[in-house]
Write a protein that holds these residues in place. Structure first.
Motif, PDB file in Angstrom:
ATOM      1  N   ALA A 257     -22.212 -49.943  -3.014  1.00 36.53           N
ATOM      2  CA  ALA A 257     -22.076 -48.961  -1.938  1.00 36.53           C
ATOM      3  C   ALA A 257     -21.949 -47.549  -2.486  1.00 36.53           C
ATOM      4  O   ALA A 257     -22.618 -46.623  -2.004  1.00 36.53           O
ATOM      5  N   TRP A 258     -21.102 -47.337  -3.511  1.00 37.40           N
ATOM      6  CA  TRP A 258     -20.925 -45.972  -3.996  1.00 37.40           C
ATOM      7  C   TRP A 258     -22.177 -45.465  -4.689  1.00 37.40           C
ATOM      8  O   TRP A 258     -22.498 -44.271  -4.642  1.00 37.40           O
ATOM      9  N   ARG A 259     -22.927 -46.377  -5.326  1.00 42.71           N
ATOM     10  CA  ARG A 259     -24.171 -45.953  -5.971  1.00 42.71           C
ATOM     11  C   ARG A 259     -25.195 -45.492  -4.932  1.00 42.71           C
ATOM     12  O   ARG A 259     -25.847 -44.449  -5.088  1.00 42.71           O
ATOM     13  N   VAL A 260     -25.343 -46.271  -3.866  1.00 46.95           N
ATOM     14  CA  VAL A 260     -26.293 -45.898  -2.816  1.00 46.95           C
ATOM     15  C   VAL A 260     -25.846 -44.623  -2.116  1.00 46.95           C
ATOM     16  O   VAL A 260     -26.675 -43.775  -1.741  1.00 46.95           O
ATOM     17  N   LEU A 261     -24.543 -44.440  -1.948  1.00 46.48           N
ATOM     18  CA  LEU A 261     -24.040 -43.212  -1.330  1.00 46.48           C
ATOM     19  C   LEU A 261     -24.408 -41.991  -2.168  1.00 46.48           C
ATOM     20  O   LEU A 261     -24.856 -40.959  -1.636  1.00 46.48           O
ATOM     21  N   VAL A 262     -24.247 -42.090  -3.473  1.00 49.77           N
ATOM     22  CA  VAL A 262     -24.612 -40.979  -4.360  1.00 49.77           C
ATOM     23  C   VAL A 262     -26.120 -40.737  -4.305  1.00 49.77           C
ATOM     24  O   VAL A 262     -26.581 -39.586  -4.278  1.00 49.77           O
ATOM     25  N   MET A 263     -26.913 -41.807  -4.283  1.00 55.17           N
ATOM     26  CA  MET A 263     -28.370 -41.655  -4.199  1.00 55.17           C
ATOM     27  C   MET A 263     -28.772 -40.960  -2.908  1.00 55.17           C
ATOM     28  O   MET A 263     -29.634 -40.063  -2.908  1.00 55.17           O
ATOM     29  N   ALA A 264     -28.166 -41.353  -1.794  1.00 57.65           N
ATOM     30  CA  ALA A 264     -28.496 -40.722  -0.514  1.00 57.65           C
ATOM     31  C   ALA A 264     -28.128 -39.241  -0.523  1.00 57.65           C
ATOM     32  O   ALA A 264     -28.889 -38.395  -0.027  1.00 57.65           O
ATOM     33  N   ALA A 265     -26.961 -38.920  -1.095  1.00 55.62           N
ATOM     34  CA  ALA A 265     -26.559 -37.510  -1.193  1.00 55.62           C
ATOM     35  C   ALA A 265     -27.541 -36.731  -2.053  1.00 55.62           C
ATOM     36  O   ALA A 265     -27.895 -35.583  -1.743  1.00 55.62           O
ATOM     37  N   LEU A 266     -28.013 -37.343  -3.143  1.00 59.65           N
ATOM     38  CA  LEU A 266     -28.970 -36.666  -4.022  1.00 59.65           C
ATOM     39  C   LEU A 266     -30.287 -36.413  -3.297  1.00 59.65           C
ATOM     40  O   LEU A 266     -30.880 -35.330  -3.420  1.00 59.65           O
ATOM     41  N   VAL A 267     -30.747 -37.393  -2.516  1.00 59.43           N
ATOM     42  CA  VAL A 267     -31.988 -37.207  -1.751  1.00 59.43           C
ATOM     43  C   VAL A 267     -31.847 -36.023  -0.798  1.00 59.43           C
ATOM     44  O   VAL A 267     -32.745 -35.174  -0.689  1.00 59.43           O
ATOM     45  N   PHE A 268     -30.705 -35.943  -0.119  1.00 60.25           N
ATOM     46  CA  PHE A 268     -30.503 -34.843   0.833  1.00 60.25           C
ATOM     47  C   PHE A 268     -30.442 -33.495   0.128  1.00 60.25           C
ATOM     48  O   PHE A 268     -31.021 -32.507   0.590  1.00 60.25           O
ATOM     49  N   LEU A 269     -29.739 -33.425  -1.005  1.00 60.94           N
ATOM     50  CA  LEU A 269     -29.627 -32.167  -1.735  1.00 60.94           C
ATOM     51  C   LEU A 269     -30.981 -31.705  -2.273  1.00 60.94           C
ATOM     52  O   LEU A 269     -31.291 -30.507  -2.264  1.00 60.94           O
TER      53      LEU A 269
END
Length: 743
Positions: A257-269
């Motif tokens: 979960a935390w890995r996917v959360l970081v990936m999603a944040a990176l995509v948005f940034l």
């Protein structure tokens, strides 16, 4: 808060359109990030929904494990190969399912992104309550808009739409391929009558988006984000929640979960950074058409500044003050941002292990598995990511170096940018690790990957510095030409070839480390595994000495920068202002003075080193035949000692020549040293083969290739660090002396 932005004309402005823009580079970065994150998520979904198939494959492989151990203990290579093939066959059913999931996931995300992109114009028209403007509504306005489109040199004018009830002063260029719109708010239409200059500046800015061809990239980037959320992020949340309820493995679920959360944040940034970057280029284009930045600066002065610092990285429009500074100082668009390079490294690091996993599953799912499968896996992944890194990071290095040298400054931060890419690659790889076995200590993969991490950092640091060196070498010729496109295109193609070779080896090292991890359980096992990774890595490096790709890569290192020598007579010391600057100023370009090349000196020293080796080899060979009996010379042990002993001697002499040349030559000393080592290696190869024929031996094609590649590659491999160290030491000695003279 509104800050006044003033016009500055103290220096000539560099032309940011001479090179591909940051918008294009960040758009590529976004696609890579979405690709890597989607592969990771669908790999996890496959694991959650087909866990029993994975257990069946693991159970089948465990039954073949004792046979492999017995074969290794008995040194029975055929039996070990048979057992290894049996283990591979056990994984085929699950690998086929995994391949289908990962490919289908990426295709699904891409398909939904295309659909959303295609429907975006209809959504904008409906949401904004926009109606088509016509000549009947405002003849004067439509004539003026047509004139602006002609001034912008648009091949196909957009359709102008308006919401007369929206009294804000805004404009928006949107649409898809073949159908573009420019939306004018009611307040902007009113501005046409009250403040024509501001109206013109705003509309020209929107038309600049069309001229820069960033509208389709913008809306496909937004569509990719929403496609990722809809068909990757949401299914991940739902399936993970259902899986957690059925089998509450808290550690494993939280780890994903935390890995996917970081990936999603990176995509948005990355999406936000892409949308911000395009505004700078539209501003510059509009200012060119205006022949002045003043009208646009007046508009920017009315925009509100972001209230908090964190909003600068999350909002889709850049800081108005930064936009104003960039209009005055376009060299800011040439700078390589360290945060950008770090984000790029993380994106590639996320995608690389998942692409490797996909290639692994795809190849292992085939009925016939080639014996050199690991090489195909790593080489296939390198073919994907090496050009991506070379073009994206390399192009930034070209622009940064070009801008700095043209302004009489030393290019700074290139090496640091390479380190940032390397750190990002390491962080992204760690982020994308799949700890499916919760009994594995997360520290173990990190420790085993330390050698890989250090090599990655060093490689990317030197790689970007090498690209900057090539840019500085070709600067004189590039300025004298009509466009830099041919030069940076050839340079980036060559850089891609070099990086494919390097990255394939790095991926192979990383696979060795991750393959050992599941078998470790204690700190002592970790120590043994670390030593094993070091030994295997050294063996892999030795094995690469026979690779033709390594030979090509070493030649490219010195050949591209030093090839400028052939154009030395066509270089102009001063060139009139042209594509490098905005405007029509006739101010000449004064290029920084650079030391001349010393290719003849490097060639001569390489020939001398090669002839010295040939003389020594002839003496050694005569002594070998006189002192060692023929029966002993024919054994594998004595023949190997003689062959590799001469290879070591050849490498030492090549490194010596490279060190002397790099210390003597002031400009590109390391590359001159590599050239001298290559010349010496070629002479040494001819000497070995000729003397071998002289003593009655036959040179087969295999022996010729093994000899030439071993001599030249081993010499280059040893010459590179020697030449680099000597060059650094000599430069440190020269600098204080030079400073004392000028003082």
């Amino acid at each position: 808060m509104v800050n006044n932005i003033e016009v500055s004309s103290r220096r000539a402005r560099l032309n940011p359109f001479a090179f591909p823009s940051d918008t294009d580079l960040r758009f590529v970065l976004l696609i890579v990030t979405v690709l890597g994150a989607s592969l990771f998520i669908y790999n996890w979904i496959c694991l959650q929904t087909h866990f029993q198939e994975l257990l069946a494959s693991a159970s089948c492989a465990s039954h073949q494990g004792p046979k492999s151990i017995q074969a290794i203990s008995a040194l029975n290579v055929p039996a070990f190969q048979t057992a290894a093939n049996a283990v591979s066959q056990c994984g085929i059913p699950y690998h086929r399912i995994e391949t289908v999931y990962m490919i289908s996931g990426v295709v699904l995300v891409g398909t939904v992104a295309v659909v959303i992109y295609w429907l975006f114009p209809l959504w904008n028209l409906w949401r904004g309550k926009l109606v088509l403007l016509s000549a009947e509504d405002s003849p004067e306005l439509m004539v003026y808009l047509a004139e602006l489109c002609h001034e912008a040199q648009l091949a196909r004018p957009p359709s102008f739409v308006c919401n007369p009830f929206n009294q804000t002063i805004t404009g928006l260029a949107f649409g898809r391929v073949g159908r573009y719109y420019v939306a004018l708010s009611g307040g902007l239409v009113t501005l046409f009558s009250t403040d024509r200059a501001s109206f013109r500046a705003i509309v020209l800015h929107e038309l600049a988006h069309l001229r820069n061809a960033d509208v389709s990239k913008t809306y496909f980037a937004i569509a990719s984000w929403w496609a990722f959320v809809i068909v990757a992020l949401v299914p991940f949340i739902v399936i993970s929640a259902v899986g957690f309820v059925k089998n509450p493995e808290v550690l494993l679920t939280l780890d994903k979960a935390w890995r996917v959360l970081v990936m999603a944040a990176l995509v948005f940034l990355v999406l936000a950074a892409t949308l911000r970057a395009r505004e700078f280029y539209a501003d510059v284009r509009a200012a060119i058409w205006e022949n002045s930045a003043t009208p646009l600066l007046r508009v920017l002065n009315r925009l509100a500044m972001p209230k908090k610092r964190w909003q600068r990285v999350t909002q889709f429009h850049p800081d108005p003050h930064e936009r104003g500074r960039t209009l005055n100082e376009t060299d800011r668009l040439f700078r390589m941002g360290l945060w950008d390079t770090l984000g790029f490294g993380i994106a590639v690091g996320i995608a690389a292990p998942n692409v490797l996993a996909l290639v692994n599953s795809l190849l292992y799912s085939l009925p016939l598995i080639p014996s050199d499968l690991p090489d195909w896996q790593t080489f296939g992944a390198a073919l994907i990511f090496a050009p991506l890194i070379a073009v994206t990071a390399g192009l930034s290095a070209w622009r940064t170096t070009f801008a700095a040298l043209l302004q009489g400054q030393a290019p700074l931060g290139i090496g640091r940018a390479g380190l940032c890419v390397g750190v990002g690659l390491i962080l992204g790889t760690f982020l994308s690790l799949s700890f499916d076995n919760i009994l594995v200590n997360p520290l173990f993969p990190f420790v085993l990957s330390l050698p890989w991490s250090l090599v990655v950092l060093m490689s990317l640091f030197l790689f970007l510095r090498w690209i900057a060196t090539g840019t500085s070498a070709w600067l004189d010729v590039m300025i004298s030409s009509r466009s830099p496109r041919l030069f940076y295109t050839i340079g980036l193609v060559i850089a891609s070839v070099v990086l494919v070779v390097v990255l394939a080896q790095l991926f192979l090292f990383h696979q060795v480390a991750t393959a050992i991890t599941p078998f470790l359980s204690t700190p002592f096992d970790l120590l043994i595994g670390f030593a094993g990774v070091i030994v295997i890595s050294i063996l892999l490096i030795i094995d690469t000495l026979l690779s033709p790709g390594v030979l090509v890569a070493f030649v490219c290192l010195w050949a591209f920068p030093l090839a400028t020598w052939f154009w030395r007579k066509k270089v102009k010391t001063q060139a009139g202002s042209h594509w490098a600057f905005l405007g029509t100023s006739s101010q000449p370009i004064v290029l920084p003075r650079q030391e001349p090349f010393r290719l003849r000196f490097a060639l001569t020293l390489g020939l001398v080193g090669g002839l010295v080796f040939c003389s020594l080899f002839l003496v050694i060979d005569i002594g070998w035949h006189l002192s060692v009996p023929a029966a002993s010379r024919g054994t594998v042990l004595f023949a190997s000692l003689f062959f590799y002993g001469n290879i070591i001697l050849a490498a030492l002499l090549q490194a010596t020549a490279a060190g002397i040349v790099s210390g003597w030559v002031r400009r590109l000393g390391v590359l001159h040293g590599l050239f001298a080592a290559f010349v010496g290696g070629c002479v040494m190869t001819v000497g070995i083969l000729g003397i071998n024929l002289l003593f009655g031996n036959r040179d087969t094609a295999g022996f010729i290739w093994i000899t030439s590649s071993s001599v030249i590659n081993s010499g280059a491999l040893l010459a590179l660090p020697i030449a680099f160290i000597v060059s650094v030491i000599v430069q440190e000695i020269r600098e204080p002396h030079r400073g004392g003279v000028t003082a």
